[in-house]
Design a protein around this motif. Structure first.
Motif, mmCIF file in Angstrom:
data_model
loop_
_atom_site.group_PDB
_atom_site.id
_atom_site.type_symbol
_atom_site.label_atom_id
_atom_site.label_comp_id
_atom_site.label_asym_id
_atom_site.label_seq_id
_atom_site.Cartn_x
_atom_site.Cartn_y
_atom_site.Cartn_z
ATOM 1 N N GLN A 1 2.171 1.782 -3.468
ATOM 2 C CA GLN A 1 1.126 2.277 -4.365
ATOM 3 C C GLN A 1 0.857 3.758 -4.122
ATOM 4 O O GLN A 1 0.716 4.527 -5.065
ATOM 5 C CB GLN A 1 -0.154 1.474 -4.186
ATOM 6 N N THR A 2 0.785 4.154 -2.869
ATOM 7 C CA THR A 2 0.522 5.570 -2.591
ATOM 8 C C THR A 2 1.720 6.433 -2.977
ATOM 9 O O THR A 2 1.551 7.557 -3.410
ATOM 10 C CB THR A 2 0.187 5.785 -1.101
ATOM 11 N N SER B 1 1.428 6.974 -6.689
ATOM 12 C CA SER B 1 0.278 7.746 -7.136
ATOM 13 C C SER B 1 0.360 9.218 -6.737
ATOM 14 O O SER B 1 -0.366 10.040 -7.276
ATOM 15 C CB SER B 1 -1.015 7.145 -6.591
ATOM 16 N N VAL B 2 1.228 9.587 -5.821
ATOM 17 C CA VAL B 2 1.352 10.979 -5.384
ATOM 18 C C VAL B 2 2.096 11.772 -6.455
ATOM 19 O O VAL B 2 3.162 11.372 -6.898
ATOM 20 C CB VAL B 2 2.118 11.057 -4.034
ATOM 21 N N LEU C 1 0.829 -1.209 0.000
ATOM 22 C CA LEU C 1 0.000 0.000 0.000
ATOM 23 C C LEU C 1 0.862 1.257 0.000
ATOM 24 O O LEU C 1 0.561 2.233 -0.696
ATOM 25 C CB LEU C 1 -0.931 0.012 1.213
ATOM 26 N N GLU C 2 1.952 1.237 0.769
ATOM 27 C CA GLU C 2 2.845 2.383 0.804
ATOM 28 C C GLU C 2 3.494 2.611 -0.553
ATOM 29 O O GLU C 2 3.640 3.759 -1.001
ATOM 30 C CB GLU C 2 3.909 2.191 1.878
#
Length: 80
Positions: A63-64, A67-68, A60-61
């Motif tokens: 992916q974020t 995406s930032v 998840l980290e």
């Protein structure tokens, strides 16, 4: 007076052979790994579940982080 030396008949049975250095090294490495795993799992009922959650969190980290937006395309607040 008593004798301090063991009986000559049982002396051969009292000899302890030292294991092969490679075997001893492997045993020590396995014992250290087991102690490390026990220390990591102390207080945890299901260590596999914790490991799975940790992997999901890392994904998840990632992916974020991907995406930032890196350039200043977001909103900016100015205190006036």
């Amino acid at each position: 007076m008593g004798m301090c030396l063991p009986c000559l008949g049982g002396a051969a049975e009292d000899i302890v052979e030292t294991p092969d250095p490679e075997l001893r090294r492997r045993q020590l490495a396995e014992a250290a790994e087991k102690r490390q795993m026990d220390a990591n799992a102390r207080g945890i009922k299901n260590p596999q579940s914790v490991e799975q959650k940790k992997k999901r969190q890392e994904e998840l980290e990632k992916q974020t982080a991907n995406s930032v937006p890196t350039a200043g395309g977001g909103l900016r607040w100015q205190v006036g």
